[in-house]
Motif scaffolding. Structure first.
Motif: not given
Length: 153
Positions: A44-61
């Motif tokens: 609910x705190x994420x405004x201007x969403x492109x959709x309601x899908x939740x992403x788990x991104x893995x990065x900065x390896x």
């Protein structure tokens, strides 16, 4: 099942944790990240969403899947102009990805699919990989979670 495809880049807002797959630490840390996400109503705190899908991104390896990396749980947004206090932003660059699908009995099946990826996917980029939890992920027994792994062209 897997498919090779080009993914356009996107913006993400959410919460993050630095973790490692060593000794099962990522499973604990990412479970805690999901609890924070749900308990604090981050969606609910994420405004201007492109959709309601939740992403788990893995990065900065730091190295590869055996070293430290950052997991970011959040949603795609149209821009990074408005970042609420306490949230982190990330830009997922465009690239070539292999798509896997984890089916049923979450979260066990997602973990098993990642184990398969670690064992078999040899041309990974280690820039960004991500899971997508959409409408098909709502029922744990019949869930479908799409997993995208960044690979060399």
């Amino acid at each position: 099942m897997m498919n090779r495809m080009h993914i356009n880049g996107f913006f993400l807002l959410g919460i993050s944790v630095r973790t490692t797959n060593q000794d099962g630490q990522a499973a604990k840390d990412i479970e805690e990240l999901w609890c924070r996400f749900m308990d604090n109503n981050i969606l609910t705190r994420i405004v201007d969403r492109t959709g309601d899908e939740v992403y788990c991104v893995y990065t900065d390896y730091e190295t590869d899947h055996t070293g430290p990396y950052t997991a970011i749980l959040g949603c795609r947004v149209n821009s990074l102009d408005n970042i609420p206090v306490g949230l982190v932003s990330h830009v997922v660059s465009p690239g070539t990805y292999v798509k896997y699908t984890a089916k049923s009995w979450l979260p066990n099946r997602v973990g098993q699919t990642w184990q398969h990826i670690w064992d078999t996917c040899r041309n990974r980029q280690y820039i960004a990989d991500f899971d997508v939890y959409g409408i098909k992920a709502h029922n744990p027994e019949s869930a479908r979670v799409e997993i995208y792994v960044g690979v060399a062209r």
